[in-house]
Design a protein around this motif. Structure first.
Motif, PDB file in Angstrom:
ATOM      1  N   ILE A 141       0.858  -1.204   0.000  1.00  0.00           N
ATOM      2  CA  ILE A 141       0.000   0.000   0.000  1.00  0.00           C
ATOM      3  C   ILE A 141       0.885   1.241   0.000  1.00  0.00           C
ATOM      4  O   ILE A 141       2.080   1.159   0.328  1.00  0.00           O
ATOM      5  CB  ILE A 141      -0.985  -0.029   1.200  1.00  0.00           C
ATOM      6  N   THR A 195       8.214  -1.613   6.023  1.00  0.00           N
ATOM      7  CA  THR A 195       8.265  -1.935   7.462  1.00  0.00           C
ATOM      8  C   THR A 195       7.842  -3.366   7.762  1.00  0.00           C
ATOM      9  O   THR A 195       8.198  -3.927   8.785  1.00  0.00           O
ATOM     10  CB  THR A 195       7.306  -1.009   8.221  1.00  0.00           C
ATOM     11  N   THR A 198       2.687  -2.968   8.216  1.00  0.00           N
ATOM     12  CA  THR A 198       1.512  -2.196   7.811  1.00  0.00           C
ATOM     13  C   THR A 198       0.256  -3.077   7.841  1.00  0.00           C
ATOM     14  O   THR A 198       0.210  -4.144   7.223  1.00  0.00           O
ATOM     15  CB  THR A 198       1.747  -1.620   6.388  1.00  0.00           C
ATOM     16  N   ARG A 256       7.576   6.428  -0.505  1.00  0.00           N
ATOM     17  CA  ARG A 256       7.026   6.979  -1.754  1.00  0.00           C
ATOM     18  C   ARG A 256       8.095   7.207  -2.822  1.00  0.00           C
ATOM     19  O   ARG A 256       7.803   7.658  -3.925  1.00  0.00           O
ATOM     20  CB  ARG A 256       6.231   8.256  -1.475  1.00  0.00           C
TER      21      ARG A 256
HETATM   22  O1  F6P Z   1       1.163   5.216   6.152  1.00  0.00           O
HETATM   23  C1  F6P Z   1       1.965   5.812   5.221  1.00  0.00           C
HETATM   24  C2  F6P Z   1       3.066   4.906   4.775  1.00  0.00           C
HETATM   25  O2  F6P Z   1       4.007   4.790   5.771  1.00  0.00           O
HETATM   26  C3  F6P Z   1       3.685   5.380   3.473  1.00  0.00           C
HETATM   27  O3  F6P Z   1       4.623   6.368   3.657  1.00  0.00           O
HETATM   28  C4  F6P Z   1       4.201   4.123   2.895  1.00  0.00           C
HETATM   29  O4  F6P Z   1       4.471   4.249   1.540  1.00  0.00           O
HETATM   30  C5  F6P Z   1       3.056   3.191   3.197  1.00  0.00           C
HETATM   31  O5  F6P Z   1       2.592   3.612   4.463  1.00  0.00           O
HETATM   32  C6  F6P Z   1       3.375   1.734   3.206  1.00  0.00           C
HETATM   33  O6  F6P Z   1       4.356   1.408   4.133  1.00  0.00           O
HETATM   34  P1  F6P Z   1       5.100   0.023   4.102  1.00  0.00           P
HETATM   35  O7  F6P Z   1       5.831  -0.087   2.819  1.00  0.00           O
HETATM   36  O8  F6P Z   1       6.010   0.042   5.276  1.00  0.00           O
HETATM   37  O9  F6P Z   1       4.070  -1.071   4.222  1.00  0.00           O
END
Ligand code: F6P
Length: 529
Positions: A141, A195, A198, A256
């Motif tokens: 996402i 991360t 998410t 991003r």
């Molecule tokens: O919530 C925003 C965010 O941290 C974005 O900056 C990032 O692109 C997205 O969520 C997804 O994060 P991840 O790649 O850690 O799942």
């Protein structure tokens, strides 16, 4: 480190305020025979025309002074040098290093992407029943979705044997729609999350795994169908994906800005590694331009300065991105994240609240669809919306008549915004017996600003340059606004509040919330029971 200059304290800011009260009409500016030449730029296979903007020569000069007074060039250097310019997260910002061949760890991961994407494309990597992979599903996402999705669809003519799919929303309706078309035997899931914590991505990944296991897959064959892309090895391993099937990147790559990293795995698998590499090369070309070109000929800088003029001095608070090419249909939503998540901030680099506007509202739709929806407001509404039109000179199909009509509309829209239609012209069309209401309603004031970008061909190299152009525009604006463009604390509060609410939804217990939220939750309980 980035300079920490409040732009309102510069002499150019004061001068720009004065200039804004005597802003000349664009039509008048275009009477200058040198205007088009002075405000148009050729860059490889691009042509940028900034001449239809409400920026006089004097304003332009002062905007360049503003960039100098805010020490833009030092800022650019700090980013490329890998200084810790993402101060609130204490990180460097080095997405440019992903395309510069300068870091051995990047080359190593790229080599892995090459091997993997090639084995997917040539059918060496097979699913549990020996069938070749025909479909890949990127589960991610935000930056782990929007960039790969935008690029993959922009490069549709380069698709080979693989059909890509994207699941981002925690709303299972999206996942169900994607999975119902797919056969687990020939489907590969790419779990893409910087991360790997998410909520949306982990929830979707778990459900995809369940779908795989209950449709013929097994724990032993999961490794043939699930790979991960992340900076978080521990969480990936805990999820059940071995490090062999993990592609790594680093915390100096912002979400991003990550499509250039292994987050672009879905791109490489879909269009082939060679084209992915050309995308990186195109971005590198724009990086070099941004880093070395004088400010007055520096495309991302020019575009950023015009945006600052509109946002801060003429008070135009949004910007429309209008690609006249179906392949670029996801560009506006991709740019929404790049721009709004970067520059939608009111705390400056000195920890103070800014006294001026920062990031604009970015929105848009491909032409010609938008013409039949919201262009009415752009032409005759009370708000002025600077437009950025994009078109590709050579289409990837042979329906010449369609393409000529598309391009005729591309040219006509910026012309209409500029020239408008006077009362006299309307009267010659409708005759003097027409009512005032009809006549006045048909008048277009004109003088509405736009930029046009014409690109010879939408190939990976040019697309890379285009995307890097936008990245650097956002950087330039953030630098001048004295904000930190590379963190995103504004997305945290909603995530945080949703956790106790989720518990309450599941348990049916009341929590402590404001009266409106409590009442909404109560209604939801009543409705669903
Ligand atoms: O919530 C925003 C965010 O941290 C974005 O900056 C990032 O692109 C997205 O969520 C997804 O994060 P991840 O790649 O850690 O799942």
């Amino acid at each position: 480190m980035l300079p920490k200059i409040d732009p309102t304290t510069t002499s150019s800011w004061a001068k720009l305020s004065e200039l804004s009260s005597e802003n000349e009409s664009i039509q008048k500016l275009l009477n200058d025979p040198l205007r088009v030449n002075d405000f148009s730029f050729d860059f490889d296979e691009f042509h940028f025309d900034f001449s239809k903007n409400s920026v006089s020569n004097a304003t332009f000069k002062t905007l360049l002074e503003l960039a100098r007074e805010c020490k833009l060039q030092e800022g650019i250097q700090s980013m490329f040098d890998g200084q810790s310019i993402n101060e609130t997260e204490d990180r460097s910002v080095l997405h440019t290093a992903l395309r510069s061949n300068s870091k051995p760890e990047v080359s190593k991961e790229l080599e892995k992407v090459k091997e993997f994407s090639t084995s997917i494309q040539n059918g060496e990597w097979v699913g549990y029943s020996g069938k070749r992979i025909t479909d890949i599903v990127n589960i991610g996402i935000g930056g782990s979705d929007l960039g790969p999705k935008m690029v993959t669809y922009a490069l549709k003519p380069y698709w080979k044997s693989i059909t890509p799919h994207f699941i981002s929303n925690v709303d299972a309706a999206q996942m169900v729609e994607v999975l119902e078309e797919l056969n687990p035997e020939s489907t590969l899931f790419i779990i893409a999350s910087k991360t790997f914590t998410t909520q949306e991505t982990i929830t979707n990944a778990l459900s995809a795994r369940e779908w795989f296991l209950s449709n013929g897959g097994s724990n032993e064959t999961i490794s043939q169908h699930f790979v991960a892309v992340s900076t978080n090895e521990k969480a990936v391993t805990e999820f059940g994906i071995s490090t062999e099937n993990m592609f790594e990147f680093w915390n100096w790559v912002g979400g991003r800005f990550s499509l250039w990293s292994v987050i672009g795995l879905s791109i490489a698998c879909t269009v082939g590694f060679e084209h992915f590499q050309n995308l990186l090369r195109g971005a590198k070309r724009m990086d070099d331009h941004f880093r070395t070109e004088e400010l007055e000929n520096n495309l991302p800088v020019l575009s950023a300065l015009i945006g600052i003029w509109y946002n801060n001095f003429l008070h135009y608070d949004s910007m429309a991105i209008l690609p006249y090419d179906h392949r670029l249909r996801y560009l506006p939503s991709y740019l929404q994240q790049v721009d709004m998540e970067s520059n939608g901030k009111y705390i400056d680099r000195n920890a103070q609240e800014v006294s001026f506007q920062t990031g604009p509202i970015i929105w848009g739709e491909p032409g010609t669809n938008g013409q039949h929806a919201f262009y009415q407001l752009i032409h005759q509404g009370t708000k002025v919306i600077p437009c950025e039109f994009l078109a590709i000179a050579q289409p990837a199909h042979n329906h010449t008549d369609h393409h000529e009509k598309l391009l005729a509309n591309f040219f006509a829209q910026s012309e209409a915004l500029l020239t408008g239609k006077s009362k006299e012209q309307v009267l010659t069309e409708v005759g003097d017996r027409a009512s005032d209401l009809l006549v006045n309603s048909k008048v277009f004031k004109g003088n509405r600003p736009s930029t046009s970008i014409l690109i010879k061909e939408l190939n990976p190299f040019n697309l890379g340059s285009l995307v890097a152009y936008y990245e650097h525009r956002v950087f330039t604006q953030g630098l001048i606004w004295n904000i930190f463009s590379f963190d995103q604390w504004g997305v945290e509060l909603g995530k945080q509040l949703s956790k106790p609410i989720l518990k309450e939804i599941k348990s049916g217990e009341d929590g402590s919330h404001d009266a409106s939220t409590l009442s909404l939750m109560k209604k939801f309980h009543e409705m669903r029971n």
